[in-house]
Design a protein around this motif. Sequence first.
Motif, PDB file in Angstrom:
ATOM      1  N   HIS A  67       0.611  -1.139   0.141  1.00 36.06           N
ATOM      2  CA  HIS A  67      -0.031  -0.068   0.163  1.00 36.06           C
ATOM      3  C   HIS A  67       1.061   1.257   0.003  1.00 36.06           C
ATOM      4  CE1 HIS A  67      -2.706   3.118   1.210  1.00 36.06           C
ATOM      5  NE2 HIS A  67      -3.922   2.106   1.061  1.00 36.06           N
ATOM      6  N   PRO A  68       0.538   2.204  -0.819  1.00 44.78           N
ATOM      7  CA  PRO A  68       1.462   3.239  -0.722  1.00 44.78           C
ATOM      8  C   PRO A  68       1.543   4.276   0.519  1.00 44.78           C
ATOM      9  CG  PRO A  68      -0.028   3.232  -2.640  1.00 44.78           C
ATOM     10  CD  PRO A  68      -0.319   2.266  -2.101  1.00 44.78           C
ATOM     11  N   HIS A  69       0.793   4.013   1.375  1.00 41.40           N
ATOM     12  CA  HIS A  69       0.891   4.627   2.524  1.00 41.40           C
ATOM     13  C   HIS A  69       1.764   4.042   3.553  1.00 41.40           C
ATOM     14  CE1 HIS A  69      -3.502   7.043   2.275  1.00 41.40           C
ATOM     15  NE2 HIS A  69      -2.322   7.381   1.273  1.00 41.40           N
ATOM     16  N   VAL A  70       1.745   2.755   3.397  1.00 38.84           N
ATOM     17  CA  VAL A  70       2.843   1.723   4.089  1.00 38.84           C
ATOM     18  C   VAL A  70       3.934   2.033   3.751  1.00 38.84           C
ATOM     19  CG1 VAL A  70       3.192  -0.692   4.706  1.00 38.84           C
ATOM     20  CG2 VAL A  70       1.005   0.096   4.706  1.00 38.84           C
ATOM     21  N   ASP A  71       4.322   2.232   2.191  1.00 40.14           N
ATOM     22  CA  ASP A  71       5.411   2.178   1.523  1.00 40.14           C
ATOM     23  C   ASP A  71       6.017   3.488   2.123  1.00 40.14           C
ATOM     24  OD1 ASP A  71       7.250   1.551  -1.148  1.00 40.14           O
ATOM     25  OD2 ASP A  71       7.023   3.565  -0.727  1.00 40.14           O
ATOM     26  N   HIS A  72       5.173   4.663   2.192  1.00 41.50           N
ATOM     27  CA  HIS A  72       5.606   6.014   2.662  1.00 41.50           C
ATOM     28  C   HIS A  72       5.992   5.920   4.062  1.00 41.50           C
ATOM     29  CE1 HIS A  72       5.561  10.589   2.928  1.00 41.50           C
ATOM     30  NE2 HIS A  72       5.100  10.203   4.156  1.00 41.50           N
ATOM     31  N   PHE A  73       5.433   5.285   4.852  1.00 40.58           N
ATOM     32  CA  PHE A  73       5.605   5.254   6.213  1.00 40.58           C
ATOM     33  C   PHE A  73       6.964   4.716   6.635  1.00 40.58           C
ATOM     34  CE2 PHE A  73       5.317   4.133  10.798  1.00 40.58           C
ATOM     35  CZ  PHE A  73       4.749   5.221  11.360  1.00 40.58           C
ATOM     36  N   ILE A  74       7.321   3.564   6.197  1.00 35.34           N
ATOM     37  CA  ILE A  74       8.289   2.766   6.178  1.00 35.34           C
ATOM     38  C   ILE A  74       9.714   3.421   5.832  1.00 35.34           C
ATOM     39  CG2 ILE A  74       9.757   0.717   5.490  1.00 35.34           C
ATOM     40  CD1 ILE A  74       6.853  -0.868   5.332  1.00 35.34           C
ATOM     41  N   ARG A  75       9.498   4.242   4.611  1.00 36.90           N
ATOM     42  CA  ARG A  75      10.482   5.009   4.248  1.00 36.90           C
ATOM     43  C   ARG A  75      11.074   6.184   5.142  1.00 36.90           C
ATOM     44  NH1 ARG A  75      12.239   2.994  -0.912  1.00 36.90           N
ATOM     45  NH2 ARG A  75      10.440   1.718  -1.725  1.00 36.90           N
ATOM     46  N   ALA A  76       9.959   6.592   5.711  1.00 39.31           N
ATOM     47  CA  ALA A  76      10.148   7.831   6.354  1.00 39.31           C
ATOM     48  C   ALA A  76      10.751   7.310   7.674  1.00 39.31           C
ATOM     49  CB  ALA A  76       8.753   8.470   6.881  1.00 39.31           C
ATOM     50  N   VAL A  77      10.558   6.329   8.359  1.00 42.96           N
ATOM     51  CA  VAL A  77      11.052   5.967   9.500  1.00 42.96           C
ATOM     52  C   VAL A  77      12.533   5.438   9.264  1.00 42.96           C
ATOM     53  CG1 VAL A  77      10.861   3.919  11.349  1.00 42.96           C
ATOM     54  CG2 VAL A  77       8.872   5.136  10.525  1.00 42.96           C
ATOM     55  N   PHE A  78      12.637   4.818   8.188  1.00 43.05           N
ATOM     56  CA  PHE A  78      14.076   4.082   8.066  1.00 43.05           C
ATOM     57  C   PHE A  78      15.048   5.299   7.070  1.00 43.05           C
ATOM     58  CE2 PHE A  78      11.793   0.410   9.035  1.00 43.05           C
ATOM     59  CZ  PHE A  78      12.725  -0.290   9.910  1.00 43.05           C
ATOM     60  N   ASP A  79      14.176   6.159   6.822  1.00 39.26           N
ATOM     61  CA  ASP A  79      15.102   7.384   6.263  1.00 39.26           C
ATOM     62  C   ASP A  79      15.583   6.758   4.648  1.00 39.26           C
ATOM     63  OD1 ASP A  79      15.956   9.924   5.144  1.00 39.26           O
ATOM     64  OD2 ASP A  79      18.015   9.773   6.669  1.00 39.26           O
ATOM     65  N   MET A  80      14.697   6.019   4.046  1.00 33.13           N
ATOM     66  CA  MET A  80      15.048   5.315   2.698  1.00 33.13           C
ATOM     67  C   MET A  80      14.663   6.201   1.468  1.00 33.13           C
ATOM     68  SD  MET A  80      13.571   1.462   3.841  1.00 33.13           S
ATOM     69  CE  MET A  80      14.000   0.830   2.190  1.00 33.13           C
ATOM     70  N   ARG A  81      15.603   6.036   0.422  1.00 29.37           N
ATOM     71  CA  ARG A  81      15.180   6.852  -0.885  1.00 29.37           C
ATOM     72  C   ARG A  81      14.237   6.010  -1.384  1.00 29.37           C
ATOM     73  NH1 ARG A  81      21.159   6.722  -3.337  1.00 29.37           N
ATOM     74  NH2 ARG A  81      20.983   4.412  -2.549  1.00 29.37           N
ATOM     75  N   ASP A  82      13.418   6.572  -2.455  1.00 31.02           N
ATOM     76  CA  ASP A  82      12.212   6.144  -2.955  1.00 31.02           C
ATOM     77  C   ASP A  82      12.771   4.937  -3.758  1.00 31.02           C
ATOM     78  OD1 ASP A  82      10.706   7.877  -1.844  1.00 31.02           O
ATOM     79  OD2 ASP A  82      10.564   9.272  -3.717  1.00 31.02           O
ATOM     80  N   THR A  83      13.868   4.870  -4.351  1.00 28.74           N
ATOM     81  CA  THR A  83      14.446   3.864  -5.338  1.00 28.74           C
ATOM     82  C   THR A  83      14.918   2.642  -4.593  1.00 28.74           C
ATOM     83  OG1 THR A  83      16.505   4.781  -5.274  1.00 28.74           O
ATOM     84  CG2 THR A  83      15.052   5.295  -7.193  1.00 28.74           C
ATOM     85  N   SER A  84      14.849   2.698  -3.186  1.00 31.47           N
ATOM     86  CA  SER A  84      15.478   1.570  -2.338  1.00 31.47           C
ATOM     87  C   SER A  84      14.171   0.367  -2.137  1.00 31.47           C
ATOM     88  CB  SER A  84      16.156   1.934  -0.930  1.00 31.47           C
ATOM     89  OG  SER A  84      17.025   2.894  -1.192  1.00 31.47           O
ATOM     90  N   PRO A  85      14.604  -0.825  -2.179  1.00 26.42           N
ATOM     91  CA  PRO A  85      13.748  -1.745  -2.006  1.00 26.42           C
ATOM     92  C   PRO A  85      13.189  -1.894  -0.559  1.00 26.42           C
ATOM     93  CG  PRO A  85      15.829  -2.830  -2.266  1.00 26.42           C
ATOM     94  CD  PRO A  85      15.828  -1.406  -2.447  1.00 26.42           C
ATOM     95  N   ILE A  86      11.867  -2.158  -0.365  1.00 23.13           N
ATOM     96  CA  ILE A  86      11.550  -2.631   1.291  1.00 23.13           C
ATOM     97  C   ILE A  86      11.341  -4.099   1.214  1.00 23.13           C
ATOM     98  CG2 ILE A  86       9.606  -2.240   2.904  1.00 23.13           C
ATOM     99  CD1 ILE A  86       8.978   0.465   1.715  1.00 23.13           C
ATOM    100  N   VAL A  87      10.687  -4.683   0.145  1.00 20.30           N
ATOM    101  CA  VAL A  87      10.493  -6.119   0.515  1.00 20.30           C
ATOM    102  C   VAL A  87      11.862  -6.916   0.543  1.00 20.30           C
ATOM    103  CG1 VAL A  87       9.514  -8.231  -0.298  1.00 20.30           C
ATOM    104  CG2 VAL A  87       8.289  -6.097  -0.560  1.00 20.30           C
TER     105      VAL A  87
END
Length: 237
Positions: free
Chosen positions: A118-138
Amino acid sequence: MMMNITALLQNRKIPGAGVALFLVLGLAVVFITREPDVSVPQREAFEVRGAGRLPNLTVVMKTNADLRRRVKDFCAKDEGYVFGDPAAADKEIVEILLIWSGIDLDVPVTKKTQEGLHPHVDHFIRAVFDMRDTSPIVKNPLVGKDPWLRLFSRYKTRLIAQCAAGQKVYNGDILYDAELDRLTIKGTLSPDFISGFKEFVATKEDPKRYTNNLLSFIEDTKGIRKLSAEEKELIKF
């Protein structure tokens, strides 16, 4: 159709809790009380430490009236709502977390990310871990397994612990140190609260859903293994 974000929070398990069974006591304690609870002092500030690009909760609340209202409204609700209607409480907390991270809930979402999130989940995780938009989460070792569920559980506990409902679980204050991101329990489990909760779940077809929710809170605050013999007897896990 976009997946409902609250569906991610269903059927959560409690590590080490096993099968939680509560004995039903014939006590005249009504768990569901919708009237405002005046026995617990209402706090003016509810802090949760941020991480990554996410500031502390109170920092965002200062400039976001909607977030400030939602946090105060949620934390004024009684234990009958927070522990008696976990689906509704979880939905409110999800919305608080998303707004905290800068998401506008009025903007429609129509599709998932390339990783199926979910884009909101993606956004939240990237914010907490200070991740770039191009970095994988899974399967990213930086974030670990089920990062959204872990983060939700952590922030949920810290918020509820400072609210009126969370304070009723123990006979003593629950203190939160934002600098250390640590909860300190000053009392023992409240027999009145637990007996009322037992009476409440006795009326439910699926009591495990409610008991797991409460046990999760106890585990993440005091820790089930740290309970006294008397406290363990109260919950009968």
